[in-house]
Design a protein around this motif. Structure first.
Motif: not given
Length: 129
Positions: A76-96
């Motif tokens: 699943x991916x979450x995003x966070x918009x920063x006030x600097x005009x950037x977006x942080x994209x984070x994928x929560x996954x796992x090892x195999x």
């Protein structure tokens, strides 16, 4: 695409001795490196990782890294918009792992890019709502 059914949150904080923490970090680093090698995931160039005692943090400079992990490992991916005009994209996954000797470890793959920049449909569709 791999079906993703686990909730990936770091384990509850448990007080570990320095040696236990080091061992857990080494174990998680090994699980991460094995996953990258076996599943042929990106881990060079503009990718860095840090193994902690309860998870692995991956930082990349290209959203293609998240796309590859998403396609191969799911998540699943979450995003966070920063006030600097950037977006942080984070994928929560796992090892195999297919062995009880190698635990499945939460992996968080993060990329920062300009807010509003185009992204692949598959990435946008995986954003947790």
């Amino acid at each position: 695409m791999t079906t993703f059914s686990q909730t990936l949150t770091p384990a509850p904080t448990v007080e570990l001795t320095f040696g236990q923490q080091h061992d857990a970090q080494e174990r998680n680093d090994s699980a991460y490196r094995s996953t990258v090698l076996y599943r042929e995931l990106p881990d060079s160039g503009h990718v860095a990782h840090q193994a902690l005692s309860d998870r692995v943090l991956v930082t990349a400079t290209d959203l293609d890294v998240i796309a590859e992990w998403l396609f191969v490992m799911g998540g699943k991916i979450t995003t966070v918009d920063l006030p600097s005009g950037q977006t942080v994209w984070t994928l929560a996954t796992r090892t195999w792992s297919d062995s009880p000797n190698f635990p499945v470890v939460p992996v968080f793959v993060t990329v920062v890019q300009a807010t509003g920049a185009p992204v692949m449909h598959e990435i946008a569709a995986a954003v947790a709502r």
